[in-house]
Design a protein around this motif. Structure first.
Motif, short mmCIF file in Angstrom:
data_model
loop_
_atom_site.label_atom_id
_atom_site.label_comp_id
_atom_site.label_asym_id
_atom_site.label_seq_id
_atom_site.Cartn_x
_atom_site.Cartn_y
_atom_site.Cartn_z
N VAL A 1 14.00 43.84 25.48
CA VAL A 1 15.36 43.55 25.02
C VAL A 1 16.30 43.13 26.15
CG1 VAL A 1 15.14 45.02 22.99
CG2 VAL A 1 16.02 45.99 25.13
N SER A 2 15.94 43.41 27.39
CA SER A 2 16.75 42.95 28.51
C SER A 2 15.89 42.92 29.76
CB SER A 2 17.99 43.85 28.72
OG SER A 2 17.59 45.15 29.12
N ALA A 3 16.44 42.30 30.82
CA ALA A 3 15.67 42.18 32.06
C ALA A 3 16.62 42.06 33.24
CB ALA A 3 14.75 40.96 32.00
N SER A 4 16.15 42.53 34.39
CA SER A 4 16.90 42.42 35.62
C SER A 4 15.96 42.60 36.80
CB SER A 4 18.02 43.47 35.69
OG SER A 4 18.73 43.37 36.91
N TYR B 1 11.72 44.63 33.05
CA TYR B 1 12.16 44.49 31.67
C TYR B 1 12.61 45.86 31.16
CZ TYR B 1 10.05 39.83 31.02
OH TYR B 1 9.73 38.49 31.09
N THR B 2 13.47 45.85 30.14
CA THR B 2 13.80 47.05 29.40
C THR B 2 13.33 46.87 27.97
OG1 THR B 2 15.74 47.48 30.78
CG2 THR B 2 15.64 48.61 28.65
N ASP C 1 12.82 48.15 23.77
CA ASP C 1 13.73 48.61 22.72
C ASP C 1 13.78 50.13 22.63
OD1 ASP C 1 11.17 48.90 21.74
OD2 ASP C 1 11.59 48.02 19.78
N ASP D 1 14.08 51.82 25.43
CA ASP D 1 14.80 52.11 26.67
C ASP D 1 13.88 52.55 27.81
OD1 ASP D 1 17.27 51.95 27.93
OD2 ASP D 1 17.56 54.12 27.83
N GLN E 1 11.76 51.28 31.27
CA GLN E 1 11.73 50.25 32.28
C GLN E 1 10.28 49.82 32.52
OE1 GLN E 1 14.77 48.99 34.07
NE2 GLN E 1 15.30 49.82 32.06
N HIS F 1 14.30 38.38 37.39
CA HIS F 1 15.01 38.16 36.13
C HIS F 1 16.52 38.17 36.31
CE1 HIS F 1 11.44 38.41 33.56
NE2 HIS F 1 11.02 39.34 34.40
N CYS F 2 17.17 37.27 35.57
CA CYS F 2 18.64 37.22 35.45
C CYS F 2 19.32 37.17 36.81
CB CYS F 2 19.15 38.42 34.64
SG CYS F 2 18.64 38.40 32.91
N THR G 1 14.75 30.13 33.00
CA THR G 1 15.97 30.46 32.26
C THR G 1 16.25 29.47 31.15
OG1 THR G 1 17.19 29.25 33.97
CG2 THR G 1 17.07 31.65 34.19
#
Length: 449
Positions: free
Chosen positions: A28-31, A35-36, A38, A40, A42, A57-58, A286
Protein backbone atom coordinates in the motif's frame (compact mmCIF):
# COMPACT_ATOMS: atom_id res chain seq x y z
CA UNK A 1 -14.91 -0.69 9.55
CA UNK A 2 -13.19 -0.57 6.11
CA UNK A 3 -15.04 -2.04 3.17
CA UNK A 4 -13.38 -5.30 2.05
CA UNK A 5 -11.41 -4.90 -1.15
CA UNK A 6 -13.07 -6.43 -4.20
CA UNK A 7 -10.38 -8.34 -6.09
CA UNK A 8 -12.71 -9.87 -8.68
CA UNK A 9 -12.34 -7.51 -11.60
CA UNK A 10 -8.56 -7.10 -12.02
CA UNK A 11 -7.08 -9.83 -14.23
CA UNK A 12 -3.51 -9.87 -12.96
CA UNK A 13 -0.51 -10.28 -15.29
CA UNK A 14 1.98 -13.14 -14.90
CA UNK A 15 0.15 -14.19 -11.74
CA UNK A 16 -1.65 -17.28 -10.49
CA UNK A 17 -4.82 -15.24 -10.05
CA UNK A 18 -6.78 -17.82 -8.06
CA UNK A 19 -3.92 -18.51 -5.70
CA UNK A 20 -3.25 -14.80 -5.14
CA UNK A 21 -6.87 -13.90 -4.52
CA UNK A 22 -7.24 -16.69 -1.96
CA UNK A 23 -4.72 -14.81 0.24
CA UNK A 24 -3.76 -11.47 -1.33
CA UNK A 25 -0.34 -9.94 -0.80
CA UNK A 26 -1.12 -6.21 -0.83
CA UNK A 27 1.44 -3.40 -0.90
CA UNK A 28 0.00 0.00 0.00
CA UNK A 29 2.98 2.34 0.26
CA UNK A 30 6.73 2.46 -0.26
CA UNK A 31 9.79 4.43 0.78
CA UNK A 32 13.47 3.84 0.18
CA UNK A 33 14.22 0.14 0.54
CA UNK A 34 10.81 -0.86 1.92
CA UNK A 35 7.21 -1.54 1.02
CA UNK A 36 4.41 -1.33 3.57
CA UNK A 37 1.63 -3.93 3.42
CA UNK A 38 -2.06 -3.53 4.11
CA UNK A 39 -1.48 -5.15 7.52
CA UNK A 40 1.19 -2.52 8.29
CA UNK A 41 4.27 -4.71 7.92
CA UNK A 42 7.55 -3.41 6.50
CA UNK A 43 8.82 -5.54 3.58
CA UNK A 44 12.46 -5.26 2.52
CA UNK A 45 12.49 -4.97 -1.27
CA UNK A 46 15.03 -7.43 -2.64
CA UNK A 47 13.90 -6.99 -6.25
CA UNK A 48 13.67 -3.21 -6.80
CA UNK A 49 10.00 -3.80 -7.59
CA UNK A 50 10.52 -5.62 -10.88
CA UNK A 51 14.20 -4.77 -11.44
CA UNK A 52 13.23 -1.11 -11.78
CA UNK A 53 13.26 1.17 -8.68
CA UNK A 54 17.04 1.52 -8.78
CA UNK A 55 17.13 4.75 -6.76
CA UNK A 56 14.78 3.38 -4.10
CA UNK A 57 11.08 4.01 -3.71
CA UNK A 58 9.46 7.46 -3.78
CA UNK A 59 12.66 9.43 -4.12
CA UNK A 60 11.64 12.99 -3.19
CA UNK A 61 13.39 14.69 -6.14
CA UNK A 62 11.70 12.42 -8.66
CA UNK A 63 8.32 12.72 -6.95
CA UNK A 64 8.61 16.50 -6.93
CA UNK A 65 9.45 16.63 -10.64
CA UNK A 66 6.40 14.54 -11.54
CA UNK A 67 4.07 16.55 -9.32
CA UNK A 68 5.35 19.85 -10.69
CA UNK A 69 4.96 18.74 -14.31
CA UNK A 70 1.44 17.39 -13.72
CA UNK A 71 0.35 20.87 -12.69
CA UNK A 72 2.06 22.58 -15.66
CA UNK A 73 1.09 20.36 -18.60
CA UNK A 74 -0.49 16.95 -18.30
CA UNK A 75 -0.07 15.84 -21.92
CA UNK A 76 1.34 17.03 -25.21
CA UNK A 77 1.49 15.17 -28.53
CA UNK A 78 4.81 14.49 -30.19
CA UNK A 79 3.33 13.67 -33.59
CA UNK A 80 4.23 16.80 -35.60
CA UNK A 81 4.52 18.71 -32.30
CA UNK A 82 6.95 18.73 -29.40
CA UNK A 83 7.50 19.84 -25.82
CA UNK A 84 10.85 20.81 -24.25
CA UNK A 85 11.03 17.99 -21.73
CA UNK A 86 11.04 15.38 -24.48
CA UNK A 87 14.26 16.81 -25.86
CA UNK A 88 15.73 17.34 -22.40
CA UNK A 89 15.04 13.72 -21.51
CA UNK A 90 16.73 12.51 -24.70
CA UNK A 91 19.80 14.64 -23.99
CA UNK A 92 19.93 13.43 -20.39
CA UNK A 93 19.81 9.80 -21.53
CA UNK A 94 22.51 10.35 -24.15
CA UNK A 95 24.72 11.93 -21.46
CA UNK A 96 25.10 8.53 -19.78
CA UNK A 97 24.91 6.33 -22.90
CA UNK A 98 27.94 4.69 -24.50
CA UNK A 99 29.80 6.91 -26.94
CA UNK A 100 28.28 6.91 -30.41
CA UNK A 101 24.77 6.02 -29.27
CA UNK A 102 23.23 9.47 -29.38
CA UNK A 103 19.76 9.29 -30.94
CA UNK A 104 16.77 8.33 -28.78
CA UNK A 105 13.35 7.00 -29.76
CA UNK A 106 11.01 7.02 -26.75
CA UNK A 107 8.21 4.56 -26.08
CA UNK A 108 6.38 3.38 -22.97
CA UNK A 109 8.02 0.22 -21.66
CA UNK A 110 10.54 -2.49 -22.35
CA UNK A 111 8.28 -4.53 -24.61
CA UNK A 112 7.69 -1.52 -26.83
CA UNK A 113 11.40 -0.68 -26.85
CA UNK A 114 12.18 -4.15 -28.21
CA UNK A 115 9.52 -4.02 -30.91
CA UNK A 116 10.73 -0.51 -31.81
CA UNK A 117 14.36 -1.67 -32.10
CA UNK A 118 13.39 -4.63 -34.27
CA UNK A 119 11.43 -2.34 -36.60
CA UNK A 120 14.33 0.10 -36.77
CA UNK A 121 16.68 -2.76 -37.66
CA UNK A 122 14.48 -4.11 -40.45
CA UNK A 123 13.69 -0.69 -41.86
CA UNK A 124 17.32 0.46 -41.65
CA UNK A 125 18.49 -2.23 -44.03
CA UNK A 126 15.65 -1.44 -46.40
CA UNK A 127 16.30 2.31 -46.53
CA UNK A 128 19.93 1.64 -47.39
CA UNK A 129 18.98 -0.76 -50.18
CA UNK A 130 19.73 -4.04 -48.42
CA UNK A 131 16.21 -5.46 -48.35
CA UNK A 132 17.32 -9.11 -48.20
CA UNK A 133 18.05 -8.64 -44.51
CA UNK A 134 14.73 -9.69 -42.96
CA UNK A 135 15.84 -12.34 -40.48
CA UNK A 136 16.09 -11.69 -36.73
CA UNK A 137 18.11 -13.79 -34.29
CA UNK A 138 17.37 -14.05 -30.58
CA UNK A 139 18.49 -16.49 -27.92
CA UNK A 140 17.04 -19.45 -26.04
CA UNK A 141 15.69 -18.41 -22.63
CA UNK A 142 15.84 -14.79 -23.72
CA UNK A 143 13.14 -12.45 -22.45
CA UNK A 144 12.35 -9.44 -24.60
CA UNK A 145 8.93 -8.45 -23.34
CA UNK A 146 5.53 -9.59 -24.48
CA UNK A 147 4.90 -7.84 -27.80
CA UNK A 148 4.70 -10.12 -30.80
CA UNK A 149 8.19 -9.09 -31.85
CA UNK A 150 9.55 -9.64 -28.36
CA UNK A 151 8.05 -13.09 -27.90
CA UNK A 152 9.27 -14.09 -31.36
CA UNK A 153 12.93 -13.26 -30.69
CA UNK A 154 12.54 -14.30 -27.06
CA UNK A 155 13.26 -17.87 -26.11
CA UNK A 156 10.56 -18.67 -23.55
CA UNK A 157 8.05 -21.23 -24.78
CA UNK A 158 5.40 -20.31 -22.22
CA UNK A 159 5.29 -16.74 -23.48
CA UNK A 160 4.17 -17.77 -26.96
CA UNK A 161 2.68 -21.26 -26.91
CA UNK A 162 -0.91 -19.98 -26.59
CA UNK A 163 -0.66 -17.42 -29.38
CA UNK A 164 0.23 -19.35 -32.51
CA UNK A 165 2.78 -18.19 -35.08
CA UNK A 166 4.53 -14.91 -34.31
CA UNK A 167 7.10 -13.36 -36.67
CA UNK A 168 8.47 -15.33 -39.57
CA UNK A 169 12.19 -15.58 -40.16
CA UNK A 170 13.35 -15.78 -36.56
CA UNK A 171 15.94 -18.16 -35.14
CA UNK A 172 17.73 -18.54 -31.81
CA UNK A 173 21.19 -19.06 -30.38
CA UNK A 174 21.79 -21.47 -27.54
CA UNK A 175 21.92 -19.81 -24.14
CA UNK A 176 25.29 -19.97 -22.35
CA UNK A 177 24.19 -21.42 -18.99
CA UNK A 178 26.45 -24.37 -18.13
CA UNK A 179 26.03 -25.36 -14.49
CA UNK A 180 28.13 -28.48 -14.92
CA UNK A 181 31.23 -26.39 -15.67
CA UNK A 182 30.41 -23.05 -14.07
CA UNK A 183 28.40 -23.71 -10.88
CA UNK A 184 28.99 -21.15 -8.11
CA UNK A 185 31.11 -18.87 -10.28
CA UNK A 186 31.92 -15.59 -8.61
CA UNK A 187 31.02 -13.14 -11.33
CA UNK A 188 31.49 -14.08 -14.97
CA UNK A 189 31.83 -17.79 -15.79
CA UNK A 190 35.17 -18.99 -17.14
CA UNK A 191 33.71 -21.51 -19.59
CA UNK A 192 31.38 -21.17 -22.56
CA UNK A 193 32.52 -18.26 -24.72
CA UNK A 194 32.78 -20.72 -27.61
CA UNK A 195 28.97 -20.95 -27.68
CA UNK A 196 29.01 -17.55 -29.38
CA UNK A 197 30.81 -19.14 -32.34
CA UNK A 198 27.61 -21.06 -33.13
CA UNK A 199 26.12 -17.79 -34.34
CA UNK A 200 28.52 -17.87 -37.27
CA UNK A 201 29.15 -21.59 -37.63
CA UNK A 202 25.55 -22.78 -37.36
CA UNK A 203 22.95 -20.02 -37.77
CA UNK A 204 24.69 -17.84 -40.34
CA UNK A 205 25.81 -20.92 -42.26
CA UNK A 206 22.20 -22.12 -42.29
CA UNK A 207 20.48 -18.85 -43.22
CA UNK A 208 23.25 -16.91 -45.07
CA UNK A 209 24.50 -13.78 -43.27
CA UNK A 210 23.20 -11.57 -46.11
CA UNK A 211 19.65 -12.31 -44.89
CA UNK A 212 20.18 -11.46 -41.21
CA UNK A 213 19.15 -8.00 -40.04
CA UNK A 214 19.93 -8.10 -36.34
CA UNK A 215 20.92 -10.14 -33.32
CA UNK A 216 19.23 -9.20 -30.03
CA UNK A 217 20.52 -10.39 -26.66
CA UNK A 218 20.28 -9.44 -23.02
CA UNK A 219 23.83 -8.89 -21.71
CA UNK A 220 22.57 -10.77 -18.65
CA UNK A 221 19.50 -12.94 -19.15
CA UNK A 222 17.53 -11.78 -16.14
CA UNK A 223 13.96 -12.99 -16.20
CA UNK A 224 14.85 -16.63 -16.83
CA UNK A 225 17.18 -16.87 -13.88
CA UNK A 226 20.25 -14.63 -14.14
CA UNK A 227 22.25 -16.31 -16.91
CA UNK A 228 25.63 -14.61 -17.15
CA UNK A 229 27.74 -14.30 -20.31
CA UNK A 230 30.99 -16.26 -20.09
CA UNK A 231 34.18 -14.24 -20.33
CA UNK A 232 34.70 -13.11 -23.93
CA UNK A 233 31.25 -14.21 -25.10
CA UNK A 234 29.74 -10.79 -25.84
CA UNK A 235 32.96 -9.67 -27.50
CA UNK A 236 32.69 -12.63 -29.88
CA UNK A 237 29.10 -11.74 -30.78
CA UNK A 238 30.14 -8.14 -31.51
CA UNK A 239 32.97 -9.31 -33.77
CA UNK A 240 30.69 -11.64 -35.75
CA UNK A 241 28.07 -8.93 -36.24
CA UNK A 242 30.77 -6.52 -37.45
CA UNK A 243 32.14 -9.11 -39.85
CA UNK A 244 28.79 -9.61 -41.60
CA UNK A 245 27.11 -6.21 -41.28
CA UNK A 246 24.52 -7.43 -38.76
CA UNK A 247 23.12 -5.01 -36.19
CA UNK A 248 23.71 -5.95 -32.54
CA UNK A 249 20.92 -4.95 -30.16
CA UNK A 250 21.39 -5.09 -26.38
CA UNK A 251 18.19 -5.45 -24.39
CA UNK A 252 19.24 -3.55 -21.27
CA UNK A 253 15.79 -3.16 -19.78
CA UNK A 254 17.14 -4.93 -16.69
CA UNK A 255 20.88 -4.22 -16.84
CA UNK A 256 20.61 -0.50 -17.60
CA UNK A 257 20.94 2.28 -15.04
CA UNK A 258 23.49 0.95 -12.61
CA UNK A 259 22.57 -2.67 -12.05
CA UNK A 260 26.19 -3.70 -12.75
CA UNK A 261 27.77 -0.58 -11.25
CA UNK A 262 27.95 1.23 -14.60
CA UNK A 263 25.35 3.20 -16.59
CA UNK A 264 24.81 0.24 -18.93
CA UNK A 265 26.09 -3.31 -19.25
CA UNK A 266 27.66 -2.15 -22.50
CA UNK A 267 29.97 0.02 -20.39
CA UNK A 268 30.69 -2.78 -17.92
CA UNK A 269 31.60 -5.28 -20.63
CA UNK A 270 33.27 -2.79 -22.97
CA UNK A 271 31.05 -3.93 -25.85
CA UNK A 272 29.06 -1.21 -27.60
CA UNK A 273 26.00 -2.44 -29.51
CA UNK A 274 24.29 -0.63 -32.36
CA UNK A 275 21.14 -0.10 -30.29
CA UNK A 276 20.22 -0.32 -26.61
CA UNK A 277 16.67 -1.05 -25.46
CA UNK A 278 15.96 0.37 -22.02
CA UNK A 279 13.07 1.13 -19.67
CA UNK A 280 12.46 0.31 -15.95
CA UNK A 281 15.25 2.32 -14.26
CA UNK A 282 14.94 5.10 -16.84
CA UNK A 283 12.29 6.79 -14.68
CA UNK A 284 12.92 4.75 -11.53
CA UNK A 285 9.62 3.08 -12.52
CA UNK A 286 7.59 6.08 -11.37
CA UNK A 287 5.98 6.72 -14.76
CA UNK A 288 6.10 4.12 -17.55
CA UNK A 289 8.73 4.92 -20.16
CA UNK A 290 11.01 3.03 -22.50
CA UNK A 291 13.58 4.06 -25.08
CA UNK A 292 15.81 2.82 -27.86
CA UNK A 293 19.22 4.50 -27.96
CA UNK A 294 20.53 4.32 -31.51
CA UNK A 295 23.84 4.82 -33.27
CA UNK A 296 23.80 8.13 -35.12
CA UNK A 297 24.52 6.72 -38.58
CA UNK A 298 21.48 4.41 -38.28
CA UNK A 299 19.30 7.44 -37.55
CA UNK A 300 20.96 9.40 -40.35
CA UNK A 301 20.23 6.67 -42.90
CA UNK A 302 16.51 7.27 -42.35
CA UNK A 303 16.94 11.05 -42.65
CA UNK A 304 18.86 10.71 -45.91
CA UNK A 305 16.48 8.22 -47.54
CA UNK A 306 13.26 10.17 -47.03
CA UNK A 307 12.08 12.99 -49.25
CA UNK A 308 11.73 16.57 -48.10
CA UNK A 309 8.94 17.02 -45.48
CA UNK A 310 8.36 13.26 -45.48
CA UNK A 311 7.98 11.16 -42.34
CA UNK A 312 11.20 9.17 -42.10
CA UNK A 313 10.03 6.34 -39.81
CA UNK A 314 6.40 5.28 -39.62
CA UNK A 315 6.29 4.30 -35.98
CA UNK A 316 5.34 5.80 -32.62
CA UNK A 317 2.93 5.76 -29.69
CA UNK A 318 0.39 8.21 -28.31
CA UNK A 319 2.32 8.42 -25.06
CA UNK A 320 5.83 8.62 -26.57
CA UNK A 321 7.85 11.08 -24.43
CA UNK A 322 4.82 11.79 -22.23
CA UNK A 323 5.51 14.98 -20.25
CA UNK A 324 5.27 13.29 -16.86
CA UNK A 325 7.51 10.43 -17.97
CA UNK A 326 10.02 12.85 -19.48
CA UNK A 327 10.09 14.86 -16.25
CA UNK A 328 10.64 11.66 -14.30
CA UNK A 329 13.48 10.60 -16.61
CA UNK A 330 15.30 13.92 -16.32
CA UNK A 331 14.98 13.89 -12.53
CA UNK A 332 15.96 10.21 -12.25
CA UNK A 333 19.12 10.57 -14.31
CA UNK A 334 20.03 13.63 -12.24
CA UNK A 335 19.62 11.58 -9.06
CA UNK A 336 21.82 8.80 -10.44
CA UNK A 337 24.54 11.37 -11.14
CA UNK A 338 24.25 13.60 -8.09
CA UNK A 339 24.08 10.70 -5.63
CA UNK A 340 26.73 8.62 -7.43
CA UNK A 341 24.42 5.61 -7.37
CA UNK A 342 26.24 3.70 -10.11
CA UNK A 343 29.52 3.94 -8.18
CA UNK A 344 27.67 3.04 -5.02
CA UNK A 345 26.31 -0.12 -6.64
CA UNK A 346 29.83 -1.05 -7.73
CA UNK A 347 31.10 -0.58 -4.18
CA UNK A 348 28.32 -2.79 -2.76
CA UNK A 349 28.81 -5.56 -5.32
CA UNK A 350 31.64 -7.44 -3.52
CA UNK A 351 29.67 -7.58 -0.27
CA UNK A 352 26.56 -8.68 -2.16
CA UNK A 353 28.59 -11.41 -3.89
CA UNK A 354 30.02 -12.68 -0.62
CA UNK A 355 26.57 -12.84 0.96
CA UNK A 356 25.08 -14.59 -2.07
CA UNK A 357 27.73 -17.30 -2.11
CA UNK A 358 27.23 -17.78 1.61
CA UNK A 359 24.20 -19.86 0.58
CA UNK A 360 26.44 -22.50 -0.99
CA UNK A 361 26.06 -25.77 0.87
CA UNK A 362 22.58 -25.02 2.17
CA UNK A 363 19.77 -27.49 1.41
CA UNK A 364 18.64 -27.56 -2.22
CA UNK A 365 21.02 -24.83 -3.46
CA UNK A 366 22.21 -26.05 -6.86
CA UNK A 367 23.98 -22.92 -8.09
CA UNK A 368 24.52 -19.25 -7.24
CA UNK A 369 25.16 -16.75 -10.05
CA UNK A 370 25.98 -13.11 -9.45
CA UNK A 371 27.24 -9.93 -11.05
CA UNK A 372 26.93 -6.40 -9.73
CA UNK A 373 23.72 -6.15 -7.71
CA UNK A 374 21.97 -9.08 -9.36
CA UNK A 375 21.89 -12.69 -8.22
CA UNK A 376 20.26 -15.94 -9.26
CA UNK A 377 19.93 -18.84 -6.83
CA UNK A 378 19.02 -22.09 -8.57
CA UNK A 379 17.30 -24.69 -6.39
CA UNK A 380 16.75 -28.40 -6.72
CA UNK A 381 13.07 -28.93 -7.65
CA UNK A 382 10.53 -30.91 -5.67
CA UNK A 383 9.86 -34.15 -7.54
CA UNK A 384 6.89 -33.70 -9.87
CA UNK A 385 6.33 -30.08 -8.81
CA UNK A 386 8.53 -27.76 -10.86
CA UNK A 387 8.67 -24.26 -9.45
CA UNK A 388 7.01 -25.22 -6.17
CA UNK A 389 10.14 -25.06 -4.03
CA UNK A 390 11.15 -21.54 -5.06
CA UNK A 391 7.56 -20.29 -4.81
CA UNK A 392 7.34 -21.66 -1.26
CA UNK A 393 10.50 -19.70 -0.43
CA UNK A 394 8.91 -16.60 -1.94
CA UNK A 395 5.76 -16.98 0.17
CA UNK A 396 7.59 -17.68 3.42
CA UNK A 397 10.01 -14.81 2.85
CA UNK A 398 7.07 -12.47 2.37
CA UNK A 399 4.79 -13.66 5.19
CA UNK A 400 7.34 -14.78 7.78
CA UNK A 401 10.54 -12.83 7.09
CA UNK A 402 9.28 -9.52 5.71
CA UNK A 403 11.44 -9.82 2.60
CA UNK A 404 10.42 -9.59 -1.07
CA UNK A 405 12.18 -11.87 -3.55
CA UNK A 406 11.29 -12.96 -7.08
CA UNK A 407 11.14 -16.43 -8.57
CA UNK A 408 11.22 -17.89 -12.06
CA UNK A 409 10.73 -21.64 -12.07
CA UNK A 410 12.96 -22.93 -9.27
CA UNK A 411 15.32 -19.97 -9.47
CA UNK A 412 15.29 -17.09 -7.00
CA UNK A 413 16.25 -13.78 -8.62
CA UNK A 414 17.45 -10.82 -6.55
CA UNK A 415 18.02 -7.28 -7.80
CA UNK A 416 17.68 -4.80 -4.92
CA UNK A 417 17.65 -1.01 -5.24
CA UNK A 418 21.14 0.44 -5.60
CA UNK A 419 20.77 2.15 -2.21
CA UNK A 420 20.84 -1.14 -0.30
CA UNK A 421 23.03 -1.22 2.85
CA UNK A 422 25.22 -4.12 4.06
CA UNK A 423 22.85 -4.91 6.92
CA UNK A 424 19.95 -5.17 4.48
CA UNK A 425 21.99 -7.47 2.25
CA UNK A 426 22.60 -9.68 5.29
CA UNK A 427 18.90 -9.72 6.12
CA UNK A 428 17.95 -10.62 2.56
CA UNK A 429 20.20 -13.65 2.28
CA UNK A 430 19.69 -14.74 5.89
CA UNK A 431 15.95 -14.90 5.28
CA UNK A 432 16.38 -17.10 2.22
CA UNK A 433 18.81 -19.37 4.06
CA UNK A 434 16.50 -19.78 7.04
CA UNK A 435 13.56 -20.70 4.83
CA UNK A 436 15.61 -23.28 2.93
CA UNK A 437 16.79 -24.86 6.17
CA UNK A 438 13.21 -25.05 7.43
CA UNK A 439 12.12 -26.64 4.15
CA UNK A 440 14.76 -29.32 4.61
CA UNK A 441 13.35 -30.23 8.02
CA UNK A 442 9.74 -30.43 6.84
CA UNK A 443 10.11 -31.81 3.30
CA UNK A 444 13.51 -33.27 2.43
CA UNK A 445 12.50 -35.08 -0.80
CA UNK A 446 13.98 -33.51 -3.93
CA UNK A 447 14.65 -34.46 -7.50
CA UNK A 448 17.88 -36.31 -8.17
CA UNK A 449 18.52 -34.25 -11.33
Amino acid sequence: MPTPLNTDHFWMPFTANRQFKSKPRMLVSASGMYYTTDDDRQILDGTAGLWCTNAGHCHPKIVEAIQKQAAIMDFAPVFQMGHPLAFEAASALVSIAPEGLNRVFFCNDGSESVDTALKIALAYHRVRGDGLRTRLIGRERGYHGVGFGGIAVGGIAGNRKHFGPTLAGVDHLRHPLDIARNAFSHGLPEHGAEIADEFEQRLLALHDPATVAALIVEPIQGSTGVILPPKGYLQKLRAICDKYGILLIFDEVITGFGRLGAPFAADYFGVVPDMICCAKGLTNATVPMGAVIVRQDIHDAFMSAAGENAIEFFHGYTYTAHPLAAAAAVATIDVYKSENLFDRAASMAPYFEQAAHGLKGLPYVKDVRNLGLVCGIELEPIVGKPGARAFDVFLKCFWEKGVLIRTTGDIIALSPPLIIEPGQIDRLFTAIGEVLKAQHVTSPTVSST
